[in-house]
Design a protein around this motif. Structure first.
Motif, PDB file in Angstrom:
ATOM      1  N   ALA A 261       0.823  -1.209   0.000  1.00 38.36           N
ATOM      2  CA  ALA A 261       0.000   0.000   0.000  1.00 38.36           C
ATOM      3  C   ALA A 261       0.860   1.263   0.000  1.00 38.36           C
ATOM      4  N   LEU A 262       1.879   1.288   0.865  1.00 39.63           N
ATOM      5  CA  LEU A 262       2.727   2.477   0.945  1.00 39.63           C
ATOM      6  C   LEU A 262       3.499   2.708  -0.347  1.00 39.63           C
ATOM      7  N   PHE A 263       4.010   1.629  -0.931  1.00 36.55           N
ATOM      8  CA  PHE A 263       4.788   1.770  -2.159  1.00 36.55           C
ATOM      9  C   PHE A 263       3.912   2.286  -3.293  1.00 36.55           C
ATOM     10  N   ALA A 264       2.672   1.771  -3.379  1.00 37.77           N
ATOM     11  CA  ALA A 264       1.730   2.267  -4.384  1.00 37.77           C
ATOM     12  C   ALA A 264       1.493   3.767  -4.192  1.00 37.77           C
ATOM     13  N   MET A 265       1.362   4.184  -2.935  1.00 41.83           N
ATOM     14  CA  MET A 265       1.115   5.598  -2.652  1.00 41.83           C
ATOM     15  C   MET A 265       2.312   6.458  -3.055  1.00 41.83           C
ATOM     16  N   TRP A 266       3.523   6.024  -2.693  1.00 41.95           N
ATOM     17  CA  TRP A 266       4.697   6.829  -3.003  1.00 41.95           C
ATOM     18  C   TRP A 266       4.945   6.934  -4.513  1.00 41.95           C
ATOM     19  N   ILE A 267       4.719   5.843  -5.218  1.00 39.15           N
ATOM     20  CA  ILE A 267       4.970   5.857  -6.661  1.00 39.15           C
ATOM     21  C   ILE A 267       3.924   6.678  -7.393  1.00 39.15           C
ATOM     22  N   TYR A 268       2.656   6.509  -7.038  1.00 36.93           N
ATOM     23  CA  TYR A 268       1.580   6.936  -7.920  1.00 36.93           C
ATOM     24  C   TYR A 268       0.756   8.129  -7.456  1.00 36.93           C
ATOM     25  N   THR A 269       0.980   8.645  -6.250  1.00 38.32           N
ATOM     26  CA  THR A 269       0.177   9.792  -5.822  1.00 38.32           C
ATOM     27  C   THR A 269       0.381  10.974  -6.759  1.00 38.32           C
ATOM     28  N   GLY A 270       1.614  11.232  -7.173  1.00 39.18           N
ATOM     29  CA  GLY A 270       1.891  12.363  -8.058  1.00 39.18           C
ATOM     30  C   GLY A 270       1.134  12.272  -9.367  1.00 39.18           C
ATOM     31  N   THR A 271       1.242  11.147 -10.056  1.00 39.08           N
ATOM     32  CA  THR A 271       0.560  10.999 -11.343  1.00 39.08           C
ATOM     33  C   THR A 271      -0.951  10.922 -11.149  1.00 39.08           C
ATOM     34  N   ALA A 272      -1.405  10.309 -10.054  1.00 32.34           N
ATOM     35  CA  ALA A 272      -2.846  10.201  -9.796  1.00 32.34           C
ATOM     36  C   ALA A 272      -3.462  11.576  -9.579  1.00 32.34           C
ATOM     37  N   ILE A 273      -2.789  12.421  -8.793  1.00 31.44           N
ATOM     38  CA  ILE A 273      -3.310  13.757  -8.515  1.00 31.44           C
ATOM     39  C   ILE A 273      -3.235  14.629  -9.775  1.00 31.44           C
ATOM     40  N   ALA A 274      -2.146  14.507 -10.513  1.00 33.06           N
ATOM     41  CA  ALA A 274      -2.029  15.274 -11.762  1.00 33.06           C
ATOM     42  C   ALA A 274      -3.174  14.932 -12.713  1.00 33.06           C
ATOM     43  N   ASP A 275      -3.516  13.650 -12.805  1.00 33.93           N
ATOM     44  CA  ASP A 275      -4.567  13.189 -13.709  1.00 33.93           C
ATOM     45  C   ASP A 275      -5.957  13.461 -13.145  1.00 33.93           C
ATOM     46  N   ASN A 276      -6.187  13.090 -11.879  1.00 36.73           N
ATOM     47  CA  ASN A 276      -7.530  13.111 -11.297  1.00 36.73           C
ATOM     48  C   ASN A 276      -7.972  14.494 -10.848  1.00 36.73           C
ATOM     49  N   VAL A 277      -7.011  15.363 -10.500  1.00 37.36           N
ATOM     50  CA  VAL A 277      -7.355  16.682  -9.957  1.00 37.36           C
ATOM     51  C   VAL A 277      -6.907  17.815 -10.881  1.00 37.36           C
ATOM     52  N   TYR A 278      -5.677  17.715 -11.417  1.00 42.20           N
ATOM     53  CA  TYR A 278      -5.140  18.787 -12.261  1.00 42.20           C
ATOM     54  C   TYR A 278      -5.423  18.565 -13.750  1.00 42.20           C
ATOM     55  N   GLY A 279      -5.881  17.369 -14.117  1.00 47.58           N
ATOM     56  CA  GLY A 279      -6.285  17.106 -15.489  1.00 47.58           C
ATOM     57  C   GLY A 279      -5.168  17.051 -16.501  1.00 47.58           C
ATOM     58  N   THR A 280      -3.996  16.570 -16.099  1.00 45.12           N
ATOM     59  CA  THR A 280      -2.879  16.477 -17.038  1.00 45.12           C
ATOM     60  C   THR A 280      -2.037  15.229 -16.765  1.00 45.12           C
ATOM     61  N   THR A 281      -1.440  14.706 -17.816  1.00 37.72           N
ATOM     62  CA  THR A 281      -0.456  13.619 -17.690  1.00 37.72           C
ATOM     63  C   THR A 281       0.863  14.013 -18.351  1.00 37.72           C
ATOM     64  N   ASP A 282       1.004  15.285 -18.736  1.00 37.01           N
ATOM     65  CA  ASP A 282       2.205  15.795 -19.401  1.00 37.01           C
ATOM     66  C   ASP A 282       3.215  16.262 -18.354  1.00 37.01           C
ATOM     67  N   ALA A 283       4.301  15.494 -18.194  1.00 33.47           N
ATOM     68  CA  ALA A 283       5.277  15.785 -17.136  1.00 33.47           C
ATOM     69  C   ALA A 283       6.030  17.090 -17.363  1.00 33.47           C
ATOM     70  N   GLN A 284       6.001  17.625 -18.589  1.00 30.49           N
ATOM     71  CA  GLN A 284       6.703  18.875 -18.874  1.00 30.49           C
ATOM     72  C   GLN A 284       5.821  20.107 -18.651  1.00 30.49           C
ATOM     73  N   SER A 285       4.548  19.887 -18.344  1.00 24.94           N
ATOM     74  CA  SER A 285       3.619  21.011 -18.188  1.00 24.94           C
ATOM     75  C   SER A 285       3.746  21.650 -16.814  1.00 24.94           C
ATOM     76  N   ALA A 286       3.374  22.921 -16.730  1.00 27.67           N
ATOM     77  CA  ALA A 286       3.397  23.635 -15.453  1.00 27.67           C
ATOM     78  C   ALA A 286       2.412  23.017 -14.466  1.00 27.67           C
ATOM     79  N   ALA A 287       1.257  22.553 -14.983  1.00 28.34           N
ATOM     80  CA  ALA A 287       0.255  21.952 -14.100  1.00 28.34           C
ATOM     81  C   ALA A 287       0.778  20.678 -13.457  1.00 28.34           C
ATOM     82  N   TYR A 288       1.514  19.873 -14.204  1.00 32.60           N
ATOM     83  CA  TYR A 288       2.070  18.623 -13.663  1.00 32.60           C
ATOM     84  C   TYR A 288       3.076  18.941 -12.560  1.00 32.60           C
ATOM     85  N   GLN A 289       3.937  19.929 -12.787  1.00 36.42           N
ATOM     86  CA  GLN A 289       4.929  20.296 -11.780  1.00 36.42           C
ATOM     87  C   GLN A 289       4.269  20.919 -10.553  1.00 36.42           C
ATOM     88  N   GLU A 290       3.153  21.646 -10.772  1.00 36.78           N
ATOM     89  CA  GLU A 290       2.405  22.184  -9.642  1.00 36.78           C
ATOM     90  C   GLU A 290       1.799  21.049  -8.822  1.00 36.78           C
TER      91      GLU A 290
END
Length: 441
Positions: A261-290
């Motif tokens: 559970a912890l490993f899943a959280m550490w790996i994927y929280t960033g991409t999950a939040i970028a996709d589910n809340v910020y609406g982006t999967t582009d790692a070079q975008s300002a929204a992804y870095q935010e």
């Protein structure tokens, strides 16, 4: 294997507990920077979401190899000035500080993975003996308090380290945007601070804490001479698997599902939040870095909660039992992690982190407190290192399988992987109730 009889050890004051645990502030500073930023660094350098778990394999594999060896070596070390565990604290701190300076200067994914190997190995050299340190110095009646103090410093270090990129960006005006594919300055400067803090905090414990000499020095010296043989060392390290106390075997299953559970959280929280809340999967975008910065805020929240819960959980454990306390905490954490599937508003993301923080505090305290009472004193370091197998093995399993599940079962939506992690944590809670706690008997 039955627990050996322990002589009554001197009761330590609050400040003695503080000094012997303060090094964990630096250790978790390094781990938090790694946990919050590694996926972000890999993605910024061009790694895909499917490849992230494979890149993370460096961390658990180094722990798998390093911790039992360091535990065995520290069990068979004694120096009149440096003691038993402190030489390993200090050596690991120097190497970890170097790795923390190197990590944000990686220019390719392979380079970041290589430095991650070095960094995690070094952190493990420092961290593993700290668990045995509590068993060495504290009587059974103070061991839960000793692990709770470590958890407090883990929480404090993680809060500050997790927030550093946002502090540099929002309050100090440092650029948070990758230029030409390089790591943002906010991340680089955070790792530089982390290297300095790691070395300083561990050095504090090295130079302010003392260690108890072996009670029978002649016998210890004879055992140490015997242990210097490579064949004997290898046989004892490997052979310990078949001699694990029953409590340790039971806790192994609890740890396995907790750390998936912890490993899943550490790996994927960033991409999950970028996709589910910020609406982006582009790692070079300002929204992804935010989103990456905000994940630092989320992780700071759960770390801060864990620092506070570290002192409340022992009270609950005394009122009920350590098993009940741990099972309840894991249930709260698992349901909280899974609830992120339903959250699309950034402001609401603080709520599940409170539950995760309660679980994290218990994961860092209760299993070790239960285990310490079931281990032979002469092999405390080795068995604490061996116990780490049940942290690293689930992480390796996660690294090999979570990418496949995310791509082929979850359609690339990593928030679903967080739900899977939450389910694993609830399963760990159920398994906790089947553990034998010798001290409570």
């Amino acid at each position: 294997m039955e627990m050996q009889t322990h002589s009554l050890k001197p009761r330590l004051s609050f400040w003695q507990l503080w000094n012997m645990s303060f090094g964990f502030f630096g250790i978790q500073f390094g781990f938090a920077l790694q946990n919050v930023n590694t996926s972000r660094i890999f993605a910024t350098l061009g790694a895909s979401a499917d490849d992230l778990p494979l890149g993370w394999l460096a961390a658990p594999v180094t722990g798998l190899l390093v911790q039992p060896i360091i535990g065995y070596l520290s069990d068979n070390t004694w120096h009149p000035t440096w003691g038993r565990r402190r030489p390993f604290f200090f050596l690991g701190a120097i190497l970890a500080a170097i790795a923390l300076f190197l990590m944000p200067n990686s220019s390719a994914v392979w380079m970041a993975v290589a430095v991650l190997w070095m960094m995690d190995a070094a952190i493990n050299v420092s961290m593993e003996p700290f668990r045995a340190f509590v068993g060495d110095k504290l009587d059974t009646s103070q061991q839960t308090a000793g692990f709770a103090m470590q958890t407090f410093f883990i929480g404090c270090g993680a809060v500050i380290a997790s927030l550093l990129p946002m502090i540099f960006s929002d309050y100090l005006g440092v650029s948070n945007v990758p230029v030409n594919g390089a790591i943002p300055d906010t991340v680089r400067y955070s790792f530089y601070v982390g290297g300095a803090v790691f070395l300083a905090a561990v050095s504090w414990t090295v130079f302010t804490a003392t260690e108890l000499p072996p009670p029978d020095m002649d016998r210890f010296q004879a055992q140490r001479k015997h242990a210097r043989s490579f064949g004997v060392a290898l046989r004892e390290i490997v052979g310990g698997f078949g001699q694990m106390p029953k409590t340790m075997v039971q806790l192994a299953f609890v740890q396995f599902f907790s750390w998936i559970a912890l490993f899943a959280m550490w790996i994927y929280t960033g991409t999950a939040i970028a996709d589910n809340v910020y609406g982006t999967t582009d790692a070079q975008s300002a929204a992804y870095q935010e989103a990456g910065n905000y994940v630092g805020v989320m992780f700071a929240i759960y770390s801060g909660v864990s620092a506070l819960a570290a002192f409340l959980l022992p009270v609950l454990a005394r009122a009920t039992s350590r098993k009940f306390c741990h099972a309840l905490s894991l249930t709260i954490g698992g349901l909280s992690l899974a609830s992120m599937f339903f959250i699309h508003d950034k402001a609401m993301l603080t709520l599940p982190m409170i539950g995760v923080g309660i679980a994290w505090a218990s994961i860092l305290t209760m299993p070790y407190a239960i285990l310490a009472g079931a281990l032979p004193a002469s092999r405390m370091g080795y068995y604490m290192g061996l116990f780490n197998f049940f942290i690293t093995i689930p992480q390796i399993v996660s690294g090999l399988l979570l990418g496949f599940f995310t791509k082929h079962l979850f359609g690339g939506h990593t928030v679903n992987t967080l739900v899977l992690g939450g389910a694993c944590m609830v399963l760990a809670a159920v398994l906790t109730m089947f553990v034998t706690d010798k001290a409570e008997k």
